[in-house]
Write a protein that holds these residues in place. Structure first.
Motif, short mmCIF file in Angstrom:
data_model
loop_
_atom_site.label_atom_id
_atom_site.label_comp_id
_atom_site.label_asym_id
_atom_site.label_seq_id
_atom_site.Cartn_x
_atom_site.Cartn_y
_atom_site.Cartn_z
N MET A 252 0.77 -1.09 0.05
CA MET A 252 -0.05 -0.04 -0.02
C MET A 252 0.80 1.11 -0.06
SD MET A 252 -2.96 1.14 2.63
CE MET A 252 -4.02 -0.27 2.24
N ASP A 253 0.74 2.20 -0.88
CA ASP A 253 1.40 3.22 -1.08
C ASP A 253 0.89 4.55 -0.20
OD1 ASP A 253 3.31 2.24 -2.49
OD2 ASP A 253 2.36 2.35 -4.48
N ASN A 254 -0.51 4.59 0.14
CA ASN A 254 -0.91 5.71 0.69
C ASN A 254 -2.13 5.18 1.76
OD1 ASN A 254 -3.70 5.90 -1.09
ND2 ASN A 254 -2.16 6.19 -2.48
N CYS A 255 -2.30 6.16 2.46
CA CYS A 255 -3.52 5.62 3.68
C CYS A 255 -4.19 6.78 3.99
CB CYS A 255 -3.05 4.93 4.56
SG CYS A 255 -4.28 4.04 5.91
N THR A 256 -5.54 7.16 4.32
CA THR A 256 -6.02 8.06 5.12
C THR A 256 -6.56 7.23 6.40
OG1 THR A 256 -7.01 9.15 3.07
CG2 THR A 256 -8.17 9.55 5.13
N ALA A 257 -6.10 8.00 7.55
CA ALA A 257 -6.28 7.73 9.06
C ALA A 257 -7.44 8.62 9.53
CB ALA A 257 -5.32 7.29 9.53
N ILE A 258 -8.23 7.96 10.47
CA ILE A 258 -9.09 8.91 11.24
C ILE A 258 -8.89 8.53 12.54
CG2 ILE A 258 -11.48 9.79 11.67
CD1 ILE A 258 -12.15 8.85 8.87
N THR A 259 -8.69 9.37 13.64
CA THR A 259 -8.45 9.18 15.01
C THR A 259 -9.56 9.79 15.84
OG1 THR A 259 -6.83 10.96 15.29
CG2 THR A 259 -5.90 8.65 14.76
N CYS A 260 -9.84 9.24 16.72
CA CYS A 260 -11.01 9.84 17.63
C CYS A 260 -10.51 9.62 19.03
CB CYS A 260 -12.41 9.16 17.79
SG CYS A 260 -13.69 9.97 18.77
N ASP A 261 -10.44 10.79 19.84
CA ASP A 261 -10.08 10.85 21.14
C ASP A 261 -11.15 10.89 22.24
OD1 ASP A 261 -10.89 13.44 21.02
OD2 ASP A 261 -8.85 14.11 21.30
N GLY A 262 -12.38 10.53 21.66
CA GLY A 262 -13.48 10.69 22.52
C GLY A 262 -14.28 12.20 22.58
N LYS A 263 -13.53 13.04 22.13
CA LYS A 263 -14.02 14.41 21.83
C LYS A 263 -14.06 15.20 20.48
CE LYS A 263 -13.34 19.08 23.93
NZ LYS A 263 -12.50 19.86 25.01
N THR A 264 -12.73 14.82 19.89
CA THR A 264 -12.44 15.53 18.67
C THR A 264 -12.17 14.50 17.67
OG1 THR A 264 -10.38 16.09 19.13
CG2 THR A 264 -11.82 17.79 19.69
N VAL A 265 -12.25 14.72 16.35
CA VAL A 265 -11.94 13.62 15.30
C VAL A 265 -11.01 14.37 14.56
CG1 VAL A 265 -12.77 12.67 13.22
CG2 VAL A 265 -14.14 12.58 15.39
#
Length: 465
Positions: free
Chosen positions: A1-14
């Motif tokens: 895989m040459d690219n990736c979009t990631a999403i993190t959530c800390d319980g308050k913001t994304v």
């Protein structure tokens, strides 16, 4: 895989980041943060909260067009790091699931579990196991508006943060460290051996952080780490926090534990989702909390889609076949009628052409002397060996045939005569009709040959009559 979009959530913001693999490293090509997630405090009415949540999900999904790696808040994940007596993947999976079943607050059927191997020594493996309520994963997917079909992998936000810290060489390479990290409104306590997590725990809320409570939690965690992973020199307390309250608590903890205090400004690190994207692109992190029920639903959806496509294709084929069966005979009838009309229209011209061809053929037959009696006799005479005498020559032009009778004192000369005739361009099949037979009265051998002319029909395989 040459690219990736990631999403993190800390319980308050994304937060999101898109990372791409270049020749020698993985870099962030785009990133951003979304506003705080809507809460019941802001929207007391359930209908208003539902509308706000729908608008928030639409906002996030509009920014994330492709598939993504999704990271759960650490407060929704239970971690355990254990040394397991196996290096077989299937055995490790079974042992990891058994361990997480003991720690899970819900029946294991309502949880999603996974693992990754941190290191292997001999016949044992250091394994990071994790589990989360499947309902929490469903909720996060709904919050960000990313359906399961567009999710590549699911892991925890803390693992992305630890990857960013390791890339900055924050942890001691040979010692044990304590890490204090603020993840949105929550505190995460990590014990790391040479940068490798051996314990991860959620440890309360940032706004109520208490140095004494956190110090006691750290001491208990260190004792457990020593029991499970052995004795190791304690080096520093890494505090990756933007909260002043948590920074002060970390400073007090370091003093109480008698170790160095090493603050890290979160702003100096890459975006948190970048750490998750790096793990996905490298493919070295098999931890994936993708629920089995999602896989089943996706498989059923794919099967249903294939069925619908197959039924539609079959219906279209039947419709085409029915049209062909009805239309094709009509088309052929029209075509036959058109051809018959052309034949009738050109019948007179065709008759004239056929008459002309017949005249030409008659003229050619009379003009061609190739197989005339004289030419045939000449060809036979030229091939007549010395010692053979021709006594009779009967020519039949209608049957393209000639009969030759002769006599010879030596029988082999008769066969030489036949062989010579076979080489002639005029003759086709040469047959010995009779003989050579000894005539006692004349004391000589007599014979008769039947010869067919080599006509065009003979060349094509027909036998001339």
């Amino acid at each position: 895989m040459d690219n990736c979009t990631a999403i993190t959530c800390d319980g308050k913001t994304v937060e999101w980041a898109r990372s791409e693999k270049t020749r020698d490293r993985i870099t962030v090509s785009a990133s951003g943060k979304f506003p705080d997630m809507p809460t019941a405090i802001e929207y007391p009415e359930s209908s208003d909260l539902a509308k706000a949540a729908t608008a928030y999900a639409r906002l996030v999904s509009s920014k994330i067009q492709d598939s993504a790696t999704l990271c759960l808040p650490t407060s929704d994940v239970i971690f355990r790091v254990s040394r397991l007596p196996s290096t077989d993947t299937a055995e490790i999976a079974a042992m990891s699931r058994n361990q997480m079943e003991k720690d899970a607050p819900l029946p294991i059927e309502e949880m999603t579990a996974s693992f990754e191997v941190l290191s292997q020594t001999g016949d044992s493996s250091l394994v990071l196991s994790a589990c989360s309520p499947t309902s929490s994963i469903d909720n996060l997917s709904a919050v960000v508006g990313i359906p399961p079909s567009r999710i590549d992998r699911i892991e925890a936000t803390i693992l992305a943060t630890l990857r960013n810290l390791n890339d900055k060489n924050v942890f001691s390479p040979t010692a044990r460290d304590v890490a204090l990290i603020d993840e949105g409104p929550n505190i995460v306590l990590v014990i790391a051996d040479a940068g490798m997590p051996v314990m991860i725990r959620s440890s309360g809320m940032v706004k109520t952080a208490n140095a004494a409570t956190l110090t006691n939690a750290a001491r208990v965690a260190l004792i457990q780490a020593q029991l499970e992973h052995g004795q190791m020199e304690l080096s520093q307390l890494v505090c990756a926090a933007s909260s002043r309250n948590l920074q002060n608590a970390g400073l007090s903890m370091a003093s109480a534990l008698g170790i160095k205090y090493s603050p890290v400004a979160p702003a100096s690190l890459p975006p948190t989702p970048h750490g998750a994207a790096v793990r996905t692109i490298e493919g070295t992190a098999p931890l994936n909390l993708f629920p089995e029920v999602w896989k089943t639903e996706l498989d059923e959806r794919k099967f249903g889609k294939r069925m619908r496509v197959g039924i539609a294709a079959a219906a279209a084929l039947l419709l085409l076949l029915a049209g062909w069966l009805y239309v094709w005979p009509a088309v052929m009838d029209q075509r036959i009628k058109a051809l018959n009309t052309q034949v009738e229209r050109r019948a007179a011209q065709e008759s004239e052409v056929n008459d002309l061809r017949n005249r030409i053929k008659i003229i050619e037959n009379y003009s061609d002397r190739t197989f005339s009696a004289m030419e045939v006799l000449l060809a036979a005479t030229l091939n007549l060996p010395e010692g053979v005498e021709m006594t009779s020559f009967r020519y039949n032009g209608d049957k393209n045939h000639v009969s030759i009778e002769g006599k010879s004192k030596i029988t082999t000369l008769v066969y030489d005569f036949m062989e010579g005739l076979n080489t002639s361009e005029l003759f086709g099949e040469v047959k010995l009709v009779s003989g050579p037979t000894l005539n006692k009265a004349l004391n000589i051998f007599v014979f008769e040959l039947g010869i067919d002319f080599k006509t065009d029909d003979a060349e094509e395989g027909a036998n001339p009559i």
